[in-house]
Scaffold this active site. Structure first.
Site, mmCIF file in Angstrom:
data_model
loop_
_atom_site.group_PDB
_atom_site.id
_atom_site.type_symbol
_atom_site.label_atom_id
_atom_site.label_comp_id
_atom_site.label_asym_id
_atom_site.label_seq_id
_atom_site.Cartn_x
_atom_site.Cartn_y
_atom_site.Cartn_z
ATOM 1 N N GLU A 415 0.632 -1.252 0.050
ATOM 2 C CA GLU A 415 -0.034 -0.021 -0.007
ATOM 3 C C GLU A 415 0.768 1.390 -0.165
ATOM 4 O OE1 GLU A 415 -4.047 -1.582 2.048
ATOM 5 O OE2 GLU A 415 -2.278 -1.286 3.343
ATOM 6 N N GLU A 491 -4.560 -10.345 0.132
ATOM 7 C CA GLU A 491 -5.344 -10.057 1.343
ATOM 8 C C GLU A 491 -6.756 -10.432 0.852
ATOM 9 O OE1 GLU A 491 -5.074 -6.387 3.638
ATOM 10 O OE2 GLU A 491 -2.554 -6.508 3.207
#
Length: 982
Positions: A415, A491
């Site tokens: 991220e 994820e």
């Protein structure tokens, strides 16, 4: 006239990775060179700012007797100095890179040590730090060695010329905040300190500065090729393979390959003139080929999990026993892969992955998520001034971990948006180590990566990606590249609180589409710190419990195991969903075993079934009446066989509900489980229960006795129709319709999620405060007591017309038929639909026939076995760190609650129902923030007998409940029969 003079930035704010450190090298756990651990008790002083104290403490002779003491490894905020801070995305300081606040807690650490008497003469020595958060400045015997950043990475300094036989003074100044903090916004507690080992290592003349193990495997020939490059050169011996060769020289020999299923390692020795190290070599080849990620020529399916390093008392200071415990738990629950979110783990963890067998995505110590809320302005990964720091982090990860066969992917970080710095990292890694795949999720164009990785893609999108028919990328060239790549969910299935739901639907997609190569559940462990309540009960705290001005609450508690590493129901469900052996009925729908046939499919990627022993059990009404072995051939991966089960053994009563249970167990002990450990299982219905005619009426009509009505064993309030006692047993709360549950984290959802957040909608509608209006209490000549009600929240015109029809039979049983009709236009599904009632607190033991032994909901039911189960009411609860709906047992045919003397109540349902029992109300559960907030009642056990439950989903950070698992507001009929036990 004025001028502006730019003062150089202090070392903790400049963008560089540091100064004075040696080039990174591999972690070497076994060497004949001398080592001295500097772990232990250090002197410690905390200052509120980076400049509050000078560096006099680093000089020999400094008097630190007034200082506190602290353990190393450790975090000072866990030892009475300051407090932890939890944020998910937001930086807990003003975003002005590379600057940090003036309020910058700074810990000065001192350690005085002597060299052992047998410490070698000559050569050099290095001082090694495995992990320090977030910036360190180091002195030895008054001489400054340098500075470094990169909290989860090793750093070394040359110190040979500074060492004394005794009285060596090691001084380390650690700053909580630094420019490096902008690169470490990793959805975890901010925990400053020296949290990994500190060692002094002797480096003899001619010792290893670097070595790189290249051990490939050719699946077409069954041969492995070994070459080890080293500086300086030396010799390699692998006795088991009969190899003795110079470094840099290649040898090809027949070998057994390394895989996560068959983690075959060969002991090797690398020897130079100055040092000998022991190595464990695993032969394997990783490629992306034909649009698939392959190891040793075969597609792999990741049954993975994300793992932060965490201990509920020690933070990220995790010892070897805890690491092994994590991995043993993973293996026992069929997990075969770990993503080291979001930084390289302790190096010993990777050695355990080599040994026990897990695929690893090794992720760089890099995340800049907090810039995302600022539209990625000033993002360091797209600013060339930060690129040296980014490259330093990539190099330290790769050089430390490059010799582990378990590591199959390098991840650039997490991220961080996109930018030139990430491309530079990818280019360097690809040149240094072309034998592994590069991963990064944050750039959906996949410009720098070898796999297409996503987070929390919903089921329908995963289906499109699996078919390679996902919406196109704007750049045709990049679109073509991405469409040809394998796909993983790095994820998915956010395991926060009760959940995650929808796992089995994801797994079916992973198995149906070869492009979809599995995923990594978020995440392994709840990051809750242990505390003790005044009454002595232990519980766990989360964000906000330390008075942080910014925090993200219990979003840090989103794991498959609780903080004490007890498996959650989510882990039990995940184990069942990802079983590497599929067992099903041989019918076309795979559902039944009534014809006595079963189909076994080997879902392993590499291993055959010779390591498993199969058994069958025949059960009637939940009781085993026969068992035996099932002969299953050693099927290769992907192959199936259909087998006949034996004839049902005698002993089942006529009309009994019977089941076959088939299990696959380890035939012999492994490094992670004993022989007999269950790997996979399935239940196949053999015979449905008989109809069992039920006489609901005895012919005795209800009779009024003053302000009460008596019907068989039941006594009712004549005005409201409420049941007040059953065969003399007080009913502490009369049965009535219940639609509220204490919202789960997934019910409440996340503000950024596109799906409806049903928990928020339910509360806004007032479903937590519905009113019950009695419209009529009627007795009829056919022996029934009928109570007509309307159940509705205030301020809206929706409701539920609910009719209760009570009857009694000649056997002294009291039956209740409930019919529910929605009124108005319901804008949402219901949380639950069923009855709630209270019974005396003495009825503290539960037994039931149905799904168990643990909780289950519509989309988390795969692991529920049909059987007879018994637990104390107190053990029916699931202690989620933030209390919420929990503990429902699914498909219950009957349940009984008893006191120690055996008296109590039995409840039968038609159809089967969800059964919940607890010593507090749903309202108390809803209001609680931590488990000690729940005070058990001395008077009542509250029961929920639910006809339906809304699914769970994973909307705390993923998709919501799938349509087929929603409890829509529709007409319903269900019944229960109550019997008094004496």
């Amino acid at each position: 006239m004025s001028s502006t003079q730019h003062t150089p930035l202090p070392y903790y704010e400049d963008r560089s990775p540091g100064a004075g450190t040696l080039p990174p090298r591999p972690w070497t756990p076994s060497s004949d060179a001398a080592r001295l651990s500097l772990n232990g008790t250090w002197s410690f002083r905390l200052s509120p700012t980076a400049t509050a104290e000078d560096d006099a403490f680093a000089r020999p002779g400094y008097d630190a007797r007034g200082w506190d003491e602290i353990p190393v490894p450790g975090h000072w905020v866990l030892h009475g100095h300051g407090a932890p801070i939890y944020t998910n995305v937001r930086y807990p300081f003003p975003v002005d890179p590379p600057h940090v606040p003036a309020e910058n807690p700074t810990g000065d650490h001192l350690r005085v040590f002597d060299l052992p008497g047998d410490w070698p003469d000559g050569g050099d020595a290095v001082l090694r730090f495995e992990g320090v958060e977030s910036c360190a400045r180091v002195w030895l015997n008054g001489e400054e060695l340098g500075t470094f950043k990169g909290s989860r990475l090793p750093h070394e300094f040359p110190v040979g010329g500074l060492l004394e036989p005794s009285g060596n003074v090691l001084a380390v100044r650690v700053h909580q905040w630094s420019s490096g903090s902008y690169l470490e916004d990793q959805d975890q507690w901010w925990l400053p300190g020296i949290f990994r080992e500190v060692t002094l290592e002797h480096r003899p003349e001619g010792s290893l500065a670097d070595y790189f193990v290249h051990a490939s495997y050719d699946h077409t020939t069954g041969e492995g090729t070994l070459r080890i490059d080293s500086d300086p050169g030396g010799r390699i011996t692998v006795p088991e393979l009969g190899l003795d060769l110079a470094t840099g020289e290649s040898a090809t020999v027949p070998v057994e390959p390394w895989t996560a299923e068959t983690p075959r390692l060969y002991e090797a020795w690398l020897t130079t003139v100055g040092e000998s190290v022991s190595l464990r070599v695993g032969f394997r080849t990783v490629v992306v080929e034909d649009g698939l990620l392959k190891v040793n020529g075969r597609r792999v399916l990741f049954r993975g999990v994300n793992r932060h390093e965490f201990h509920p008392e020690n933070g990220r200071a995790v010892d070897l026993a805890t690491m092994r415990r994590d991995l043993v738990l993973m293996k026992r629950h069929n997990i075969n892969a770990v993503r080291t979110s979001h930084y390289p783990p302790h190096p010993a963890f990777l050695g355990l992955c080599d040994e026990l067998g897990l695929w690893v995505i090794d992720e760089c110590d890099l995340e800049t998520h907090g810039f995302g809320v600022l539209d990625w302005r000033n993002n360091p990964v797209d600013d060339d001034r930060w690129t040296p720091a980014l490259l330093d982090r990539a190099e330290r990860m790769v050089e430390r971990d490059k010799n582990h066969p378990a590591v199959v992917m390098w991840s650039l970080g997490n991220e961080c948006g996109t930018g030139r710095g990430l491309s530079a990292m990818a280019d360097w890694i690809r040149e240094r180590d072309p034998s592994r795949v590069i991963h990064y999720e944050g750039d959906h164009s996949c410009a720098d990566t070898d796999v297409y990785s996503r987070m929390y893609a919903p089921h329908e999108e995963v289906d499109l990606i699996g078919r390679r028919t996902e919406p196109p990328w704007s750049d045709p060239e990049l679109d073509a590249k991405r469409r040809a790549l394998p796909f993983i969910q790095c994820e998915y299935a956010h395991a926060m609180g009760n959940g995650p739901g929808g796992l089995s639907e994801y797994q079916r997609l992973f198995e149906a589409h070869e492009r979809c190569q599995g995923g990594f559940v978020w995440e392994w462990i709840d990051h809750g710190f242990t505390r003790r309540a005044p009454d002595g009960r232990f519980y766990h705290v989360y964000g906000g419990d330390f008075g942080e001005e910014l925090h993200d609450g219990n979003f840090v508690c989103d794991g498959l195991v609780f903080p004490d590493r007890t498996p959650s129901p989510g882990l039990i469900e995940y184990k069942k969903v990802i079983e590497p052996v599929r067992i099903e009925g041989a019918e076309a729908d795979g559902a039944g075993g009534a014809d006595g046939a079963v189909r076994i499919t080997n879902g392993h990627d590499f291993a055959d079934l010779s390591h498993l022993a199969f058994t069958w059990t025949y059960e009637a009404e939940g009781e085993a009446i026969g068992s035996g072995e099932l002969a299953v051939p050693p099927l290769p991966p992907g192959e199936s066989v259909e087998l006949k089960l034996p004839a049902p053994p005698p002993g089942a009563e006529a009309g009994a509900e019977t089941w076959w249970t088939v299990e696959a167990r380890l035939a012999a002990a492994t490094a992670w489980a004993e022989a007999g450990h269950t790997v996979a299982w399935a239940q196949l219905p053999a015979a449905a229960p008989g109809a069992g005619a039920r006489a609901l009426a005895s012919g005795e009509a209800p009779r009024r006795e003053g302000d009460r009505i008596v019907l068989g064993p039941g006594v009712f309030d004549a005005a409201t129709g409420a049941l007040t006692s059953l065969g003399g047993l007080p009913v502490t709360e009369p049965p009535r319709l219940d639609i509220w549950r204490a919202p789960t984290d997934n019910d409440n959802g996340a503000s950024w999620q596109p799906d409806e957040r049903w928990g928020v909608i339910w509360r806004r509608l007032g479903l937590h405060r519905v009113r019950h209006r009695t419209d009529a209490v009627e007795t009829t000549p056919d022996g029934a007591l009928t109570v007509r009600t309307r159940v509705a929240p205030a301020a809206v015109d929706i409701g539920l017309e609910t009719v209760y029809r009570w009857t009694a039979d000649a056997a002294g049983r009291l039956s209740l038929a409930v019919s529910v009709t929605p009124l108005g236009e319901w804008p949402c599904p219901l949380p639950r639909l069923g009855l709630r009632l209270g019974v005396p607190a003495a009825l503290g033991d539960a037994e039931w026939f149905g799904g168990g032994p643990g909780e289950a909901y519509p989309d988390t039911r795969t692991a529920a076995r049909v059987g007879r189960w018994a637990l104390p009411v107190d053990e029916l609860q699931t202690p989620y760190v933030r209390p919420q709906e929990n503990g429902a047992r699914i498909d219950v045919r009957w349940a009984r609650l008893t006191a120690p003397d055996g008296s109590g109540v039995r409840i039968e349902g038609d159809p089967a129902f969800w059964f919940t029992a607890r010593r507090w109300t749903t309202e108390q559960l809803d209001a609680a923030e931590h488990t000690p907030d729940l005070d058990p009642s001395n008077d009542t056990v509250w029961l929920n007998l639910d006809h339906g439950q809304h699914g769970i989903g994973s909307q705390s950070c993923g998709p919501g409940v799938l349509a087929e698992h929603r409890l829509n507001a529709t007409s319903a009929e269900f019944s229960f029969t109550f019997s008094r036990l004496t």
